[in-house]
Motif scaffolding. Structure first.
Motif, PDB file in Angstrom:
ATOM      1  N   VAL A 128       0.842  -1.196   0.000  1.00  0.00           N
ATOM      2  CA  VAL A 128       0.000   0.000   0.000  1.00  0.00           C
ATOM      3  C   VAL A 128       0.877   1.247   0.000  1.00  0.00           C
ATOM      4  O   VAL A 128       0.649   2.195  -0.767  1.00  0.00           O
ATOM      5  CB  VAL A 128      -0.945  -0.001   1.222  1.00  0.00           C
ATOM      6  N   ALA A 129       1.873   1.254   0.856  1.00  0.00           N
ATOM      7  CA  ALA A 129       2.751   2.432   0.953  1.00  0.00           C
ATOM      8  C   ALA A 129       3.457   2.703  -0.379  1.00  0.00           C
ATOM      9  O   ALA A 129       3.564   3.858  -0.816  1.00  0.00           O
ATOM     10  CB  ALA A 129       3.776   2.228   2.069  1.00  0.00           C
ATOM     11  N   LYS A 138      -6.684   0.551  -6.159  1.00  0.00           N
ATOM     12  CA  LYS A 138      -6.381  -0.873  -6.154  1.00  0.00           C
ATOM     13  C   LYS A 138      -5.025  -1.134  -6.803  1.00  0.00           C
ATOM     14  O   LYS A 138      -4.529  -0.331  -7.576  1.00  0.00           O
ATOM     15  CB  LYS A 138      -7.458  -1.639  -6.929  1.00  0.00           C
ATOM     16  N   SER A 139      -4.465  -2.306  -6.495  1.00  0.00           N
ATOM     17  CA  SER A 139      -3.275  -2.736  -7.229  1.00  0.00           C
ATOM     18  C   SER A 139      -3.721  -3.321  -8.565  1.00  0.00           C
ATOM     19  O   SER A 139      -4.914  -3.387  -8.864  1.00  0.00           O
ATOM     20  CB  SER A 139      -2.500  -3.774  -6.412  1.00  0.00           C
ATOM     21  N   SER A 140      -2.795  -3.758  -9.359  1.00  0.00           N
ATOM     22  CA  SER A 140      -3.104  -4.266 -10.698  1.00  0.00           C
ATOM     23  C   SER A 140      -4.048  -5.463 -10.629  1.00  0.00           C
ATOM     24  O   SER A 140      -3.898  -6.348  -9.780  1.00  0.00           O
ATOM     25  CB  SER A 140      -1.824  -4.671 -11.417  1.00  0.00           C
ATOM     26  N   GLU A 177      -8.350  -4.991   0.153  1.00  0.00           N
ATOM     27  CA  GLU A 177      -7.393  -5.756  -0.645  1.00  0.00           C
ATOM     28  C   GLU A 177      -6.409  -6.504   0.260  1.00  0.00           C
ATOM     29  O   GLU A 177      -6.036  -7.644  -0.027  1.00  0.00           O
ATOM     30  CB  GLU A 177      -6.641  -4.834  -1.598  1.00  0.00           C
ATOM     31  N   ILE A 178      -6.001  -5.901   1.361  1.00  0.00           N
ATOM     32  CA  ILE A 178      -5.107  -6.564   2.305  1.00  0.00           C
ATOM     33  C   ILE A 178      -5.771  -7.818   2.871  1.00  0.00           C
ATOM     34  O   ILE A 178      -5.160  -8.885   2.955  1.00  0.00           O
ATOM     35  CB  ILE A 178      -4.724  -5.613   3.458  1.00  0.00           C
ATOM     36  N   VAL A 179      -7.045  -7.704   3.263  1.00  0.00           N
ATOM     37  CA  VAL A 179      -7.719  -8.791   3.969  1.00  0.00           C
ATOM     38  C   VAL A 179      -8.330  -9.815   3.009  1.00  0.00           C
ATOM     39  O   VAL A 179      -8.252 -11.022   3.253  1.00  0.00           O
ATOM     40  CB  VAL A 179      -8.813  -8.220   4.899  1.00  0.00           C
TER      41      VAL A 179
END
Length: 535
Positions: free
Chosen positions: A31-32, A55-57, A175-177
């Motif tokens: 995230v960072a 979001k990431s890719s 997204e992390i969880v």
């Protein structure tokens, strides 16, 4: 609830969910780095926002199924807000707006707000009083370069998604969880999960429809649906909650003529620490339920207010406690995977809330679903709640984003895990000490804040002449007379018209009272039971 049994899940899946690989849980560092690459967030008053910005890719992930065939007439009729749609032009350089009715910030009579919050890892109230940090938000912090969010934005109108600053945070957290395995997932903020459920029922159901749920379910969900003409039909449960074979059998044998309604296509479930039973679905159970949903094309409403209140394993009265997770990574790995994390079709709307993990009065939550579902949901927000309170969003942003960060929030959740583990164990110890075991039985909950007590009504002196509901009322009133309030199991039946009561339950919570009062309340309940049953 039916007793647990050894079952074989032989339901055919449309697509294999066993191959889903859960993500490396702690992507906080990811995230960072994404934020650093994206640059400073610029999102002013009523700024357009979307989870796609944060979001990431999603390369390589499939797109969600379409749900047009399940949309209600009401939701199909919704059009975008003309006024809110014009907000996209506000970012045009040099634009002078005479269009929207956005008041000038100089006329907001709040110049600054300050809140004192714990500093990780010192979360206990006594520690927070001494070592907590005071966070402040001013009216013009953005223009003064102090923050990306200020009161001039928070106190003004917002779009139906909620503020970009908070949407970014919940998108990253989701997204992390969960890391949904399809490409076009999105989040949007809600005014709590009850409001979100009202939107969801209106979106998917017509009058006369049935919604699937556990046979005992959250009473407010049922009471949200009833005025809309939507009824609940209960599915049998065991110690892990909803039984997938019961769901498959009911849907496979649905008789439209006899039922007077089309086959149900919406499942409402509380998978973790279920309210009221406290049951938690294991990963195999969730996969089996998802396969049944695929088989019958059922849309799942995954209501998870207690997801992060998964506790340490219960080791028995007077047994030494299990130490807390040693890291955020270990904590995340200990959580049962979510329906959203195995949702390859986009058939899950996950409802998250800060009510049970921060404070109910924030009235801030969020949903995660496919882009198509989110777009329809936002249309409903625009003409009803609009968005959560700006002050609530600001307080949460300051604490969660600027102060704790994602890592600090996970530390807070570990702290809550241990707090609820302790409280559960205190109530269970009191039950062992004060309740007559020949009359009362229970399963130690693995999550949530509720203990489901089964009372053997057949041992009541008048069991042959009194109904279960009459005995339930007698016990309930006797408990009140003794000075303790417990919730009647009949309050939580999903099917309010046709449910046949064969067992007697009461719900107790270990969330509200102090340790000594929980023990005293349990003792009083035991006295009431012994008086009525003559034990």
């Amino acid at each position: 609830m039916a007793p647990p049994s050894a079952v074989s899940y032989d339901i055919e899946a449309v697509t294999d969910t066993e191959a889903i690989v859960l993500p490396n849980p702690l992507t906080v560092n990811g995230v960072a780095s994404r934020r650093a690459k994206a640059g400073k967030l610029v999102a002013g008053t009523a700024a357009y926002t979307s989870s796609d910005l944060f979001k990431s890719s999603t390369a390589g992930k499939p797109k969600a199924k379409r749900w047009d065939h399940y949309f209600s007439i009401e939701t199909k009729s919704r059009q975008p807000s003309s006024l809110k749609g014009a907000a996209k032009y506000l970012k045009t350089p040099g634009l002078i707006s005479l269009g929207g009715g956005l008041p000038l910030a100089e006329n907001f009579p709040i110049e600054e707000i300050s809140v004192k919050v714990p500093t990780p890892p010192h979360f206990k109230e006594k520690e927070a009083i001494k070592t907590g940090t005071t966070l402040s938000a001013g009216k013009y912090d953005v223009s003064e370069g102090k923050s990306v969010y200020d009161l001039s934005i928070a106190l003004n109108y917002c779009l139906g998604t909620g503020a970009a600053q908070m949407l970014r945070w919940v998108t990253e957290h989701t997204e992390i969880v969960c890391n949904p395995p399809y490409a076009d997932w999105q989040c949007t903020l809600t005014v709590g999960s009850t409001s979100a459920l009202d939107h969801a029922f209106r979106m998917l159901c017509e009058r006369g429809d049935y919604i699937l749920a556990e046979e005992y379910t959250f009473s407010s969900a049922v009471e949200t649906g009833l005025p809309l003409g939507v009824k609940f039909i209960g599915l049998k449960m065991d110690d892990q909650g909803l039984i997938p074979e019961a769901m498959d059998a009911l849907l496979s044998n649905w008789d439209v003529v006899a039922r007077g309604a089309r086959k149900p296509f919406v499942l409402y479930t509380v998978p973790s620490g279920q309210n009221p039973t406290g049951a938690t679905q294991g990963v195999a159970r969730r996969r089996a339920i998802y396969k049944v949903a695929q088989k019958h094309d059922v849309y799942i409403l995954e209501d998870e207010p207690y997801y992060f209140l998964q506790m340490q394993p219960y080791t028995g009265p007077n047994a030494p406690g299990i130490p807390p997770p040693s890291s955020n990574e270990e904590f995340l790995r200990s959580l049962v995977p979510t329906f959203l994390s195995m949702d390859i079709d986009g058939r899950v709307m996950r409802l998250d809330s800060f009510s049970k993990v921060i404070a109910p009065g924030t009235r801030v939550g969020w949903i995660t679903a496919s882009e198509q579902i989110i777009e329809r949901f936002v249309r409903a927000n625009e003409v009803s709640v609009q968005n959560p309170s700006g002050i609530s969003q600001m307080v949460l942003f300051k604490m969660l984003d600027e102060h704790w960060g994602h890592g600090g929030y996970l530390q807070w959740l570990i702290n809550l895990r241990m707090e609820y583990t302790s409280r559960r164990d205190i109530l269970l110890a009191a039950c062992e000490k004060y309740l007559p075991r020949e009359l009362v039985s229970w399963n130690p909950p693995a999550a949530g804040m509720f203990l489901w007590l089964k009372v053997d009504w057949r041992k009541h002196p008048a069991a042959k002449t009194k109904s279960i509901l009459e005995i339930e009322e007698e016990v309930f009133l006797a408990a009140v007379e003794q000075g303790v309030l417990v919730s009647r199991g009949s309050w939580f039946t999903a099917d309010r018209e046709n449910f046949v009561h064969t067992e007697l339950f009461f719900r107790a919570t270990f969330a509200a009272a102090s340790a000594d009062k929980m023990s005293e309340a349990t003792a009083r309940f035991g006295i009431a039971l012994r008086d009525i049953f003559g034990h």
